[in-house]
Design an enzyme around this catalytic site. Sequence first.
Site: not given
Lengths: 372, 392
Positions: A91, A150, A193, A220, A270, A308, A310, A313, A338
Site C-alpha cells: 500500500d 490517496d 475515493q 475509503g 485484503d 476444513c 487444513c 483441523c 486455520h
Amino acid sequence: MALRFEVLGRFNRARAAQLTLPHFACQTPLFMPVGTQGTIKGLTTDQLEEIGCQIILGNTYHLALRPTSELIDELGGLHKFMNWPRALLTDSGGFQMVSCITNLYVAGIFYTQWHFAYIFQVSLLHLADITEKGVTFQNRIGADIIMALDDVVRTTITGPRIEEAMYRTLRWVDRCIAAHKRPHEQNLFGIVQGGLDPVLRDICVRGLVDRNLPGYAIGGLAGGEDKDSFWRVVAQCTAALPEDKPRYVMGVGYPLDIVVCSALGADMYDCVYPTRTARFGTALVPEGVLKLKHNAMVNDTRPIDPTCACMVCKNYTRAYIHCLVTKDAMGSQLLSYHNLYYMLQFPKGDVPEWVCNAMDVAGIDISSCCSS
Amino acid sequence: MALRFEVLGRFNRARAAQLTLPHFACQTPLFMPVGTQGTIKGLTTDQLEEIGCQIILGNTYHLALRPTSELIDELGGLHKFMNWPRALLTDSGGFQMVSLLHLADITEKGVTFQSPVDGKPMLLTPEESIQIQNRIGADIIMALDDVVRTTITGPRIEEAMYRTLRWVDRCIAAHKRPHEQNLFGIVQGGLDPVLRDICVRGLVDRNLPGYAIGGLAGGEDKDSFWRVVAQCTAALPEDKPRYVMGVGYPLDIVVCSALGADMYDCVYPTRTARFGTALVPEGVLKLKHNAMVNDTRPIDPTCACMVCKNYTRAYIHCLVTKDAMGSQLLSYHNLYYMLQLSRNLHSSIVEGRFPEFVCDFLQKMFPKGDVPEWVCNAMDVAGIDISSCCSS
C-alpha cells in the site's frame, strides 16, 4: 503495465479470472493476507505456500520504519528479504499515516522523528513530496502491485472534506505516475475515493480510468460505514470500472462481505481480520465464528471445523486450542493458520437484508437461503 | 518395563543405542525439547517431526494446572491431546514446585506449596505425582525426588538423597501402568560422591527401566558437574538408558555423551531463541546485533534446516524482539541444531568415528585451541584424545 488479466468465467457481474503478475499467476477472486512488516504473524512462508496464499500485502509505512526501504532495496527487494516467491502488493503508506499518526497528534505530540523528517498537521500531507516518496519507497520494496497515495478520509465523515480529498486523490495519482520508476515490473493501481457520495465516486472513477492504470482499487470503505451504504458504493464502482482490469476492494474483510463484493464484480481483497481475530482466540467457520476461549470448548474433541481440510483441523482439537489461546502464542499461530486457510479456500437463514439487496442487484437468486 | 534398550555401537564409555518406547523407537544419544505445557513454543507438531524430534518433555506441574491431568486423561492422554505421535516424557512436578514457588516446603509426606491458582495449601506426594503422570500417559515418567540445588551444602543433601530412595518405593507402589509407562528413578546426592554412590546402588536395586542423574545443571561449577556425571554413568547399569536432566549446552551434551549418558533435556535452545540468540557450530550468534542488519548469509551456512535454507540473518534481525516470528524461526533452527547434534553423536559412534566428531566439534567451537580445562579433564576420563584441539 506488468500484468495480464484474463476473465475465465462469469456469472452476471461476478467474474473469475487469472491475474498474471511478475512473480505469480493468481486466480481471482482472491484474498490477500496482510504481512504488515515483512511477515505474516505466526506463519512461515512454507506454510503460506501450503495453504495456497497467492499475494501478500505489505504495509509501506511499517516497512519504511523497519527495516527501511533502502535496506530492503540493498538486500534485493522484499520478495527476497522475506523469502516469498509469489506475489506482493504494497500500500502507499497513506492509510497508516492517517490512522497511526493522527492519534499521536491528537495526543498533542508533534512526531518530529518520523521517517519523512517533517512536522505535520492533522489535515496532513502538506509535505512537499510525500506522494513521490510513497512511490519511491514502493519502487525500492519491489512489490508486483503498488498503490498510489490517496487522500483517504473515513466514510463516517461528512462535508466538503470528502470532495477535497477526492480531487486531491486525482491530482496525486498523476504525481505518482510521474514518480514511478519501474512501470514494467510494478503495477501502479489508482484508488477510487469520494466517500459515500455517488457523484464524487463517479468523478473519481472516470478520472482514474482516464489515466489508464493497470488496475483500480475501491478505497475509503471498511471503516465503520453502514453495510447498506458499503455495498452500494462497491456496486457503483464495479459497474463503472473497466471490465478488463482487476478491481480491489481495500480493507475487506469479513467472509460475507467478500462473497457479496465478488457477486458485484470485485476481484481482490485484503484485511487483517483473519489473523487479528485469531490472536483474540476466534476462528472463522462456515457458521460464522467460533470463540475458542469459550468454556464450552474445554473438552470439545472436534476440530475447529470438521469440514476444513487444513493442517490445524486435521491435527488439533478445539479442546487443545482452547487450552492454548491467550496463554501461549501457539494458540494464535494455529488459529491464524486455520483462519487464513479458510479465507484462501474461498467460501463458496438469517441472511441480512443488505445481503439480499446486494444479491438482487448482482442478479443472484438467494431465495433458498432466506427464511423471509 | 515398557522399553527396550539395545546398544548398537560404542567408543569407550560412549554408546549409541536404540531406545524402543511404546510410541516411538528412538536413537540415542538424544535431546528432548521441552514442551512445557503441551506445546513447544512456536512449532507445530508437523514441524517437530520435520526436524526429527523423537521425544518431547512435558512438565507435570504446568499440565496439572492447565488443562489438568483429569482433562488430558478424559481426552485420551497427552499424545492425542497435543497431536504428538512420537514419544513423551513427563517429569514429576517436583522441580517446578521447588524452583517456582517460594513458599514450597518439603516434608516426608511430599511437597507442600501454595496453589498458584487460588493460594490454597496443596500437597504433592509421590503417589499424587505418579497418578497425574499415569493420567497424562507419557512413555517415560519420573519418580518424585527430593531435589536440592548443588550450590547448597550440609546435611540437607544427605536427607534429600535418602528421602529420594524412600519416595521411589512409594512411586513404584503407586504406578498403575507399568506395562505402558516406564518409571525412571533419579539419582540425587549433590556433589558428594559417597552420597551419589549410595543413591545409585539403592536405585539399581529397585531394577527400574531407566535412571536419571538429577540435581545438576543448577549453577555448580563445571568441574564438579562432569565428575558427578562420570561417577554415575560408571555405576549405572550398561543396559539401561541414562538421562542427565536439565542438560543443556551443546558442549555439555557432547561431554556427557563421551562419558556414557544417553538422554538430555533443556529449555535453553528455545528460551535463548526468544532472546534472539541462535546456536551455531562456533557457539552462539546474536541476531539482535547491529552487524546482522544487512548480513545476507543464513544463520549457519552449514545447516540444512528450513530456516537456514530460506531466511537471511538480516531478515531475522529485523524480526527479533519485535515480532514473534523471529522467536519462531530461531526456535525452529535451534531445535534442529540440537537434534542434528544428537543424530551426529549417534551416527558417529555407530560408524566408529566418534573421536573425530568430538575433535571437529571442539575445533569449531574453540578455533584458538582454548578448550576449557574441565572439558579436557572429562575427555581424559572418557578416553578421547583431543590434544589436536587444545593449544596448551
